[in-house]
Design a protein around this motif. Structure first.
Motif, PDB file in Angstrom:
ATOM      1  N   LEU A 115     -50.327  58.607  20.890  1.00  0.00           N
ATOM      2  CA  LEU A 115     -49.687  59.742  20.228  1.00  0.00           C
ATOM      3  C   LEU A 115     -49.395  60.806  21.270  1.00  0.00           C
ATOM      4  O   LEU A 115     -50.309  61.274  21.963  1.00  0.00           O
ATOM      5  CB  LEU A 115     -50.624  60.288  19.144  1.00  0.00           C
ATOM      6  N   ARG A 116     -48.125  61.182  21.410  1.00  0.00           N
ATOM      7  CA  ARG A 116     -47.714  62.159  22.409  1.00  0.00           C
ATOM      8  C   ARG A 116     -46.685  63.111  21.797  1.00  0.00           C
ATOM      9  O   ARG A 116     -46.014  62.784  20.827  1.00  0.00           O
ATOM     10  CB  ARG A 116     -47.086  61.469  23.629  1.00  0.00           C
ATOM     11  N   ARG A 117     -46.546  64.284  22.401  1.00  0.00           N
ATOM     12  CA  ARG A 117     -45.521  65.232  21.983  1.00  0.00           C
ATOM     13  C   ARG A 117     -44.583  65.517  23.143  1.00  0.00           C
ATOM     14  O   ARG A 117     -44.937  65.284  24.314  1.00  0.00           O
ATOM     15  CB  ARG A 117     -46.147  66.541  21.483  1.00  0.00           C
ATOM     16  N   VAL A 118     -43.400  66.022  22.824  1.00  0.00           N
ATOM     17  CA  VAL A 118     -42.464  66.407  23.875  1.00  0.00           C
ATOM     18  C   VAL A 118     -42.789  67.837  24.310  1.00  0.00           C
ATOM     19  O   VAL A 118     -43.403  68.601  23.566  1.00  0.00           O
ATOM     20  CB  VAL A 118     -40.998  66.299  23.406  1.00  0.00           C
ATOM     21  N   PRO A 119     -42.388  68.214  25.510  1.00  0.00           N
ATOM     22  CA  PRO A 119     -42.706  69.565  25.989  1.00  0.00           C
ATOM     23  C   PRO A 119     -42.080  70.658  25.132  1.00  0.00           C
ATOM     24  O   PRO A 119     -40.963  70.518  24.629  1.00  0.00           O
ATOM     25  CB  PRO A 119     -42.110  69.575  27.411  1.00  0.00           C
ATOM     26  N   GLU A 120     -42.804  71.746  24.979  1.00  0.00           N
ATOM     27  CA  GLU A 120     -42.302  72.923  24.275  1.00  0.00           C
ATOM     28  C   GLU A 120     -41.373  73.707  25.196  1.00  0.00           C
ATOM     29  O   GLU A 120     -41.610  73.793  26.405  1.00  0.00           O
ATOM     30  CB  GLU A 120     -43.476  73.799  23.840  1.00  0.00           C
TER      31      GLU A 120
END
Length: 207
Positions: free
Chosen positions: A36-41
């Motif tokens: 599970l990963r998110r993209v940069p803000e």
């Protein structure tokens, strides 16, 4: 092991909750490793604080990471009927993968959170699939074998194009159990397809 990446952008936590459910569903398929990963803000801290953005300690991904997975499940909020700019910026940086056909033949799916039922929910799901098809990925939706999407009892998110939730105009509405069940269903659906495709090399197909 089949490797699945659940990648998302979330401002207020709705998409993150769906992402966690997608990951849970994918992990339910034996032989599947899920990250599970998110993209940069990209929004400055001062603005995030003023707008009440939810804190998120999920590790950040880089575009180069996408090559290491057999399947990609991508989640975004709806902003003006389209995916969030943070997600679009992330995908725009993956041109090197496109040039090398590095993602051709891999399975991908999308899910979304939208403020209202008619605020671009299906438009976001459909348009978010477009760059993934440019990468040569095979799109998995949320088929009607998930019967929850046909209910008329209350407001639910999602469509045959992907799982989803309706956050409400002020963002106060949490994903329903049906929404989360749809995300788990989609996660497992993608994992099973990825397992079937993992042994095939579709990147060398002749034109």
């Amino acid at each position: 092991m089949t490797r699945i990446l659940v990648l998302y952008y979330s401002s207020y936590g709705h998409v993150r909750a769906l992402a966690q459910a997608e990951a849970e569903g994918a992990r339910s398929v034996p032989g599947t490793h899920v990250e599970l990963r998110r993209v940069p803000e990209t929004v400055p801290e001062q603005i995030r604080h003023k707008a009440g953005f939810a804190a998120d300690d999920t590790p950040v991904a880089s575009p180069a990471d996408l090559e290491g997975y057999d399947g990609l499940i991508l989640g975004t909020p709806t902003l003006f009927g389209m995916m969030a700019g943070q997600m679009k910026s992330f995908l725009d940086q993956a041109g090197g993968l496109w040039a090398r056909n590095a993602l051709v033949g891999k399975v991908a799916a999308v899910f979304a959170s939208t403020g209202s039922q008619h605020g671009g929910h299906e438009a976001t799901l459909l348009s978010s699939q477009i760059p993934l098809q440019h990468f040569g990925m095979l799109i998995a939706g949320m088929p009607y074998s998930f019967a929850g999407q046909t209910t008329a009892e209350g407001i639910i998110g999602g469509a045959p194009y992907g799982a989803g939730t309706i956050a409400g105009a002020d963002g106060s509405r949490a994903p329903t159990e049906t929404d989360l069940a749809g995300a788990r269903f989609q996660g497992a659906h993608v994992a099973r397809i990825a397992a079937r495709l993992a042994g095939a090399d579709l990147s060398q197909e002749a034109a």
